[in-house]
Design an enzyme around this catalytic site. Structure first.
Site, PDB file in Angstrom:
ATOM      1  N   LYS A  53       0.851  -1.192   0.000  1.00  0.00           N
ATOM      2  CA  LYS A  53       0.000   0.000   0.000  1.00  0.00           C
ATOM      3  C   LYS A  53       0.886   1.242   0.000  1.00  0.00           C
ATOM      4  O   LYS A  53       1.918   1.278   0.692  1.00  0.00           O
ATOM      5  CB  LYS A  53      -0.886  -0.037   1.257  1.00  0.00           C
ATOM      6  N   SER A  96      -9.606   1.671   2.942  1.00  0.00           N
ATOM      7  CA  SER A  96      -8.745   2.418   2.052  1.00  0.00           C
ATOM      8  C   SER A  96      -7.672   1.586   1.340  1.00  0.00           C
ATOM      9  O   SER A  96      -7.108   2.054   0.355  1.00  0.00           O
ATOM     10  CB  SER A  96      -8.037   3.514   2.856  1.00  0.00           C
ATOM     11  N   SER A 139      -9.710  -0.760   7.147  1.00  0.00           N
ATOM     12  CA  SER A 139      -9.165  -0.642   5.792  1.00  0.00           C
ATOM     13  C   SER A 139      -8.463  -1.875   5.237  1.00  0.00           C
ATOM     14  O   SER A 139      -8.094  -1.882   4.065  1.00  0.00           O
ATOM     15  CB  SER A 139      -8.201   0.531   5.720  1.00  0.00           C
TER      16      SER A 139
HETATM   17  N1  GLN Z   1     -13.088   3.865   6.466  1.00  0.00           N
HETATM   18  C1  GLN Z   1     -12.411   4.256   7.647  1.00  0.00           C
HETATM   19  C2  GLN Z   1     -12.034   5.717   7.570  1.00  0.00           C
HETATM   20  O1  GLN Z   1     -12.334   6.304   6.627  1.00  0.00           O
HETATM   21  C3  GLN Z   1     -11.230   3.387   7.883  1.00  0.00           C
HETATM   22  C4  GLN Z   1     -10.005   3.803   7.162  1.00  0.00           C
HETATM   23  C5  GLN Z   1      -8.804   2.987   7.533  1.00  0.00           C
HETATM   24  O2  GLN Z   1      -8.902   1.949   8.190  1.00  0.00           O
HETATM   25  N2  GLN Z   1      -7.647   3.474   7.123  1.00  0.00           N
HETATM   26  O3  GLN Z   1     -11.456   6.271   8.440  1.00  0.00           O
END
Ligand code: GLN
Length: 498
Positions: A79, A154, A178
């Site tokens: 990532k 994400s 994420s």
């Molecule tokens: N969807 C969650 C957020 O927007 C989780 C994001 C993540 O785990 N990086 O914060």
């Protein structure tokens, strides 16, 4: 059965037997990336030369009998919020578009030491804020199972890279879901380890008390192999846990006492849970039951406060972490000449840098967090959210007195359509209902594929365990897949719906 080259353990066996060279393996994945990444947009940076160079080095090591790690010669995607010297680390943000880190993240260092091949960087929501891999500067990633759908986020690029067969394994990060949500959406396995099990050194901070790096793969054995490699104490991260790392491969297949599986009432009975998802979970529960597990009803009474608490704490931490992107330290700087009448050219430059360098979702989070931390609101929001966080952790502690793990959905719905929620932040935040609890409590969790819905889209199941019990999760996931006859499959990319 998928081609063994797609899995870490399959490819590793082929490499060990001499039936395949790492160079051939790299060529195999690069060819797939060339053919399909235009459609999927999972990979945002590839370095062929580097990949072949490392492959040759691994092949040579193997010839000398020095290839010890099962990851030696295996392509892994990363990532793009994990710092790498070899690639830019952009966080899919204009702010860091050209940023090349002078050091490797701890997890990257570990992979390199094991001889893994860093085949490329993967797409994400800007600064890992989001749940659909649509908010970054590289445009959306498309779900390999159906290109009009999101691959989640994400870490959507890392999940899609596995589903599309662009690498054997990949790393993602999980602050509120994420890893697990994109794993569920792309029909692959994903693990979010215990907070502190894997060093955050070189993971670009979003919510520091929630962030953790973890892995994606086709099956549980592969997750165990990757987790083994990246886990362990690192003095460069003050929250890294100095505790022994178990032999996860052994744990996966160890015979254990029958599991006590807790079914989270608030998750299974949630109004938001799509009936098809509920049905798939009920069937999964039966698989556990018939393999001798005891099924226990469990309540996490503060579940309904987890989204509000998370969406205070995460933006608060983000607003503090992202204060460093000011046009001075590093990264993007807005091209502003001092306008007449302005008090401070420096302030003006910073203001323009931050408003041009960050996208709307990141700006929203910074504003939310700054507001919630400001004098007069701190007690009402941030402090209150921290108290709720403690209550959520207490719920888990109480639940784990009676069960070894908790079972529930990973997501309320199957992958939604691209564009469907990206302009409606609250709808998008609500998708995180089942995942944020594990981050607030710091406990490990996995998502594993359990089936498909009527449209052929993947459905994931989430398992959560007490702190440091990743082995229990892996063993339970492995057992479940064995009993249910799960076989990893790849979507028909040629016939990919668009
Ligand atoms: N969807 C969650 C957020 O927007 C989780 C994001 C993540 O785990 N990086 O914060």
């Amino acid at each position: 059965m998928i081609d063994p080259r797609f899995t870490v353990h399959g490819a590793s066996r082929l490499l060990a037997s001499g039936a395949l060279s790492s160079r051939e393996l790299v060529a195999f994945f690069l060819e797939r990336i060339d053919r399909w990444n235009g459609q999927v947009n999972a990979m945002i940076a590839i370095d062929r030369e580097l990949a072949f160079e490392s492959a040759d080095a691994c092949d040579a090591m193997r010839d000398r009998g020095e290839a010890e790690s099962p990851l030696c010669g295996i392509p892994i995607a990363l990532k793009d919020n994990l710092c790498t010297r070899a690639y830019t680390t952009s966080c899919a943000s204009r702010m860091l578009e050209n940023y090349v880190s002078p050091f490797d993240a701890h997890v990257v260092e570990r992979l390199r030491q094991a001889g893994a091949i860093l085949i490329g960087k993967t797409n994400l929501d800007e600064f890992a804020m989001g749940g659909s891999t649509e908010t970054g500067i590289f445009g959306p990633s498309h779900n390999p199972w159906s290109s009009d759908r999101t691959c989640g986020g994400s870490s959507g690029g890392s999940a899609a890279a596995i589903a599309a067969g662009f690498a054997s394994g990949s790393l993602g990060t999980d602050t509120g879901g994420s890893i697990r949500q994109p794993a569920a959406f792309c029909g692959v396995c994903g693990i979010k380890p215990t907070y502190g099990r894997v060093s955050r050194y070189g993971l670009i901070a979003y919510g520091s008390s929630l962030d953790v790096a973890g892995a994606f793969a086709h099956d549980i054995e592969d997750l165990a192999l990757i987790l083994q490699c990246i886990s362990g104490h690192d003095p460069r991260d003050s929250t890294s846990l100095d505790v022994p790392v178990p032999d996860f491969q052994a744990e996966v297949k160890a015979t254990r006492a029958p599991l006590r599986v807790g079914i989270i009432r608030e998750h299974l009975d949630s109004d938001g849970l799509h009936p098809e998802m509920r049905q798939a979970l009920l069937e999964a529960i039966e698989v556990f039951r018939s393999s001798g597990a005891t099924i226990v009803d469990v309540s996490l009474p503060h579940t309904k406060y987890s989204i509000p608490a998370y969406y205070i704490i995460a933006p608060c931490e983000a607003s503090s972490n992202l204060a460093r992107y000011d046009g001075v330290h590093y990264g993007f700087r807005a091209d502003k000449t001092h306008s007449v009448g302005k008090e401070s050219p420096l302030e003006e430059m910073m203001e323009s840098t931050r408003s041009e360098g960050f996208g709307p979702e990141v700006r929203r989070r910074i504003l939310l967090g700054t507001y919630a931390l400001s004098a007069g609101y701190y007690d009402a929001y941030y402090l209150k959210a921290l108290k709720v966080r403690r209550m959520i952790r207490n719920d888990y502690d109480a639940a784990f007195e009676n069960v070894d793990l908790l079972l529930g959905p990973t997501t309320p719905n199957a992958p939604f359509r691209l564009g469907e929620k990206v302009n409606d932040p609250v709808q998008l935040y609500l998708e995180d209902l089942f995942t944020v609890g594990a981050n607030l409590a710091g406990i490990p969790a996995i998502s594993i594929p359990i089936g498909r819905n009527g449209d052929g889209l993947p459905i994931g199941m989430q398992l959560q365990a007490p702190p440091l019990q990743e082995g229990t999760l892996l063993a339970a996931g492995y057992q479940f897949h064995r009993e249910s006859g799960y076989q990893p499959t790849l979507p028909d990319m040629d016939g990919m719906k668009s």
